[in-house]
Design an enzyme around this catalytic site. Sequence first.
Site, PDB file in Angstrom:
ATOM      1  N   LYS A 299      -5.838 -28.370  27.864  1.00  0.00           N
ATOM      2  CA  LYS A 299      -6.812 -27.385  28.337  1.00  0.00           C
ATOM      3  C   LYS A 299      -6.093 -26.076  28.632  1.00  0.00           C
ATOM      4  CE  LYS A 299     -10.137 -28.406  31.158  1.00  0.00           C
ATOM      5  NZ  LYS A 299     -11.514 -28.361  30.674  1.00  0.00           N
TER       6      LYS A 299
ATOM      7  N   THR B  29      -6.481 -23.932  30.970  1.00  0.00           N
ATOM      8  CA  THR B  29      -6.135 -23.711  32.378  1.00  0.00           C
ATOM      9  C   THR B  29      -4.694 -24.149  32.643  1.00  0.00           C
ATOM     10  OG1 THR B  29      -8.416 -23.974  33.091  1.00  0.00           O
ATOM     11  CG2 THR B  29      -6.728 -24.319  34.765  1.00  0.00           C
TER      12      THR B  29
ATOM     13  N   GLU C 102       0.964 -36.903  27.761  1.00  0.00           N
ATOM     14  CA  GLU C 102       2.283 -36.377  28.132  1.00  0.00           C
ATOM     15  C   GLU C 102       2.120 -34.928  28.532  1.00  0.00           C
ATOM     16  OE1 GLU C 102       5.952 -34.085  27.374  1.00  0.00           O
ATOM     17  OE2 GLU C 102       4.493 -34.320  25.767  1.00  0.00           O
TER      18      GLU C 102
ATOM     19  N   TYR D 127      -6.748 -47.767  11.945  1.00  0.00           N
ATOM     20  CA  TYR D 127      -5.694 -48.161  12.880  1.00  0.00           C
ATOM     21  C   TYR D 127      -5.813 -49.649  13.205  1.00  0.00           C
ATOM     22  CZ  TYR D 127      -2.266 -47.423  16.584  1.00  0.00           C
ATOM     23  OH  TYR D 127      -1.127 -47.463  17.362  1.00  0.00           O
TER      24      TYR D 127
END
Length: 177
Positions: free
Chosen positions: A100, A102, A126, A159
């Site tokens: 994000k 911010t 992470e 996957y």
Amino acid sequence: MAEQHDMISPFEPGQVREQEGQRIISYGTSSYGYDVRCSTEFKIFTNINSAIVDPKNFDASSFVDINADVCIIPPNSFALARTIESFKIPRNVLTICLGKSTYARCGIIVNVTPLEPEWEGQVTLEFSNTTPLPAKIYAHEGVAQMLFFESDEVCETSYADRAGKYQGQQGVTLPKS
């Protein structure tokens, strides 16, 4: 699409910007994605053991575990966390996790991560602190955005078909070789 396929749980259909009368970093459905929150489970990287970072043979003692509403990441270091939300990605969708703005404007970077078709679980996030100062991450608030790309056909190999090593992960998951 998210509600139809039970893709996100818990799912917030709107954009939440306030909790208990306090302004927060937003989470929930956005224009073309979904802003996820992180839990109170953090692993903060430390070099006290002078270990070598090796993705094929990762030393779990390189982290300090904390459970808190905020995580302070040391300067030029990183921390792992997990999303509160669990995901079930449909076979015809690719999801990309981005940070994000911010946090990015504070020098805190979220690693760009794909969620492949038919991947399921909680996302391990992470956070890199690129600044020379300690940096703060807030649990229960928006930390990253998921973008969903729907194909007009299903993928040949998902996957799940490949039995991916991170399928069904719960909690903060360390590297697996």
